[in-house]
Design an enzyme around this catalytic site. Sequence first.
Site, PDB file in Angstrom:
ATOM      1  N   ARG A 174      32.410  41.410  26.359  1.00  0.00           N
ATOM      2  CA  ARG A 174      32.073  40.443  27.072  1.00  0.00           C
ATOM      3  C   ARG A 174      33.270  39.485  27.492  1.00  0.00           C
ATOM      4  NH1 ARG A 174      31.661  36.761  29.387  1.00  0.00           N
ATOM      5  NH2 ARG A 174      30.090  35.246  29.770  1.00  0.00           N
ATOM      6  N   TYR A 175      34.149  39.805  26.742  1.00  0.00           N
ATOM      7  CA  TYR A 175      35.403  38.613  27.130  1.00  0.00           C
ATOM      8  C   TYR A 175      36.683  39.719  27.374  1.00  0.00           C
ATOM      9  CZ  TYR A 175      32.959  35.142  24.422  1.00  0.00           C
ATOM     10  OH  TYR A 175      31.862  34.148  23.829  1.00  0.00           O
TER      11      TYR A 175
ATOM     12  N   ARG B  78      39.024  41.451  24.177  1.00  0.00           N
ATOM     13  CA  ARG B  78      38.303  41.757  22.860  1.00  0.00           C
ATOM     14  C   ARG B  78      36.995  42.279  23.202  1.00  0.00           C
ATOM     15  NH1 ARG B  78      38.522  36.638  24.149  1.00  0.00           N
ATOM     16  NH2 ARG B  78      37.337  35.160  23.475  1.00  0.00           N
TER      17      ARG B  78
ATOM     18  N   CYS C 260      22.132  46.295   6.815  1.00  0.00           N
ATOM     19  CA  CYS C 260      22.820  44.996   6.233  1.00  0.00           C
ATOM     20  C   CYS C 260      22.495  45.302   4.468  1.00  0.00           C
ATOM     21  CB  CYS C 260      22.365  43.802   6.683  1.00  0.00           C
ATOM     22  SG  CYS C 260      23.077  43.397   8.129  1.00  0.00           S
TER      23      CYS C 260
ATOM     24  N   CYS D  67      19.059  38.579   7.127  1.00  0.00           N
ATOM     25  CA  CYS D  67      18.638  37.112   7.499  1.00  0.00           C
ATOM     26  C   CYS D  67      17.518  37.134   8.408  1.00  0.00           C
ATOM     27  CB  CYS D  67      19.912  36.581   7.964  1.00  0.00           C
ATOM     28  SG  CYS D  67      21.473  36.806   7.250  1.00  0.00           S
TER      29      CYS D  67
ATOM     30  N   CYS E   8      18.144  36.682  11.879  1.00  0.00           N
ATOM     31  CA  CYS E   8      19.317  37.732  12.589  1.00  0.00           C
ATOM     32  C   CYS E   8      19.069  37.641  14.296  1.00  0.00           C
ATOM     33  CB  CYS E   8      18.934  39.042  12.205  1.00  0.00           C
ATOM     34  SG  CYS E   8      19.872  40.000  12.814  1.00  0.00           S
TER      35      CYS E   8
ATOM     36  N   ARG F   2      20.371  39.940  16.087  1.00  0.00           N
ATOM     37  CA  ARG F   2      20.400  41.224  16.418  1.00  0.00           C
ATOM     38  C   ARG F   2      19.073  41.982  15.969  1.00  0.00           C
ATOM     39  NH1 ARG F   2      26.002  41.645  15.751  1.00  0.00           N
ATOM     40  NH2 ARG F   2      26.869  40.740  17.443  1.00  0.00           N
TER      41      ARG F   2
ATOM     42  N   ASP G 118      20.240  31.013  17.907  1.00  0.00           N
ATOM     43  CA  ASP G 118      20.112  31.670  19.006  1.00  0.00           C
ATOM     44  C   ASP G 118      18.675  31.667  19.203  1.00  0.00           C
ATOM     45  OD1 ASP G 118      22.520  32.310  19.549  1.00  0.00           O
ATOM     46  OD2 ASP G 118      22.725  34.148  18.258  1.00  0.00           O
TER      47      ASP G 118
ATOM     48  N   ASP H 274      26.112  29.791  21.376  1.00  0.00           N
ATOM     49  CA  ASP H 274      26.058  30.942  22.303  1.00  0.00           C
ATOM     50  C   ASP H 274      25.110  31.313  23.354  1.00  0.00           C
ATOM     51  OD1 ASP H 274      27.329  33.791  22.682  1.00  0.00           O
ATOM     52  OD2 ASP H 274      27.228  34.224  20.701  1.00  0.00           O
TER      53      ASP H 274
ATOM     54  N   LYS I 115      30.419  32.220  23.688  1.00  0.00           N
ATOM     55  CA  LYS I 115      30.335  31.047  23.028  1.00  0.00           C
ATOM     56  C   LYS I 115      30.753  29.666  23.854  1.00  0.00           C
ATOM     57  CE  LYS I 115      31.225  33.931  19.105  1.00  0.00           C
ATOM     58  NZ  LYS I 115      31.449  35.231  19.888  1.00  0.00           N
TER      59      LYS I 115
END
Length: 469
Positions: free
Chosen positions: A139-140, A143, A152, A156, A159, A161, A320, A357, A364
């Site tokens: 995206r950037y 990086r 995981c 959470c 989440c 994702r 999100d 985000d 971000k």
Amino acid sequence: MFDVAELMERSEEPPQQRSSGESSQRRSAGSTRRPAIWADVPEAQWNDWRWQLSHRLNSLEELSQIIHLTDEEVAGCRSPHFRVDITPYFASLIDPDDPHCPIRRQVIPTGKELMPFNGMVADSLNEDGHSPVPGLVHRYPDRVLMLVTTQCASYCRYCTRSRIVGDPAAQFSRSDYDRQIDYIARTPQVRDVLLSGGDPLILPPRVLEDLLRRLRAIEHVEIIRIGSRVPVFLPQRITPDLTEMLRRYHPLWMNLHFNHAKELTPEVAVALARLADAGIPLGAQTVLLAGINDSVAVMKELVHKLVRHRVRPYYLYQCDLVEGAGHFRTTVSKGIEIIEGLRGHTSGYAIPTYVVDAPGGGGKIPVMPQYLISQAPGKVVLRNFEGFITTYDEPNDYTGHTAARPEAARPRHDLDSEGVHGLLAGVATFIKPEGFDQRHARPGEVRWEPPPAVPAAAPDGNGHQRERG
Ligand SMILES: *Cc1c(COP(=O)(O)O)cnc(C)c1O
């Protein structure tokens, strides 16, 4: 600073003060804060991460053995939005009698998970749209985010994702890793690789080490980062063996996910001390969550505890717009209020950058209170956290670093001149949305032609047109 041996001892401390009544009686059964069902598990097993992983709680029956579930939670457990799994260790931090317990709200589903809301999407950050190969998000400019597993230690409920995470059928394979690493190897502008998932520290140790070794072999990869919540959900996994392995791949940074001071238990303190002692700079990411940490006091306690354990608060995320997370959202103004309550009031090291985000994949975007009140040529008016208003006199003969060294004005890389910075650098004079020209070329009107010095627009790959001035 924490001595690991001392903390190990402290983790054997009797349970924290609990609310009165039945729950404190149940807890007196064991020598730790463990619920009664695990009172007879030997210490060695309880402290073994493999035991913790293989005894995770995921059914209504199991959860109701340790928590007095509300009707709403029962509904959530019957049809969760995505996978439920909670390590016995993390479950032992839950207050069985308090439905608002901040630990509990993060991992126990409620019926609200299934409620749609305005703006909801499955892939709110459009990560799939920025993936040149499966699991790699570029995206950037310099990086990449490398998704290495969908699993995981615990899940959470908010989440970002959940569209892929927790699904055992959606695993990354050896050939996915090959394609990800191949992309990085042939993309020299990638100097920073962020391993995420899922949780990279859940991978079998040899698989994780193999990935680190292969990334380290790429010359232009300057730093590797691991994003993980294992130190919070499964601190037992941060063994001396693991940190010995990780330290061989420096410079290695780690971003951990903390949302509440209650997560910083003696066990977690041991894990953090081991990671920090292995020379891994530790950052924390926090998601702003309604009813969990959406207050200045709660957030201040968290960031103070983090820096005490050598973890630097890095980002505070606006929740999100992802399916299942609607009821965790706060207003953006709540985040700004929290930063207002921290900046100036406490150490700068303890203050994260609050970011939204951007939905649709904008990345971000930092948001903060307004400190620059006004300006005129030669003067800016600023206010501090106390409301003190002051002025800064700007030099009237400033010509910039590059006046003396014009060569420094040239972008070193094409990517350095992208975006709004390109406007400031004089590389472009405007940025306009796709279709802008067509929309403004109305019938009968004479179409405005750019001056001859400006070449025709070229798409820049971000759905925008950029023109060079
Ligand atoms: C967050 C993120 C990064 C890393 O961003 P930093 O601001 O450098 O921490 C990289 N790629 C993607 C897709 C991200 O979401």
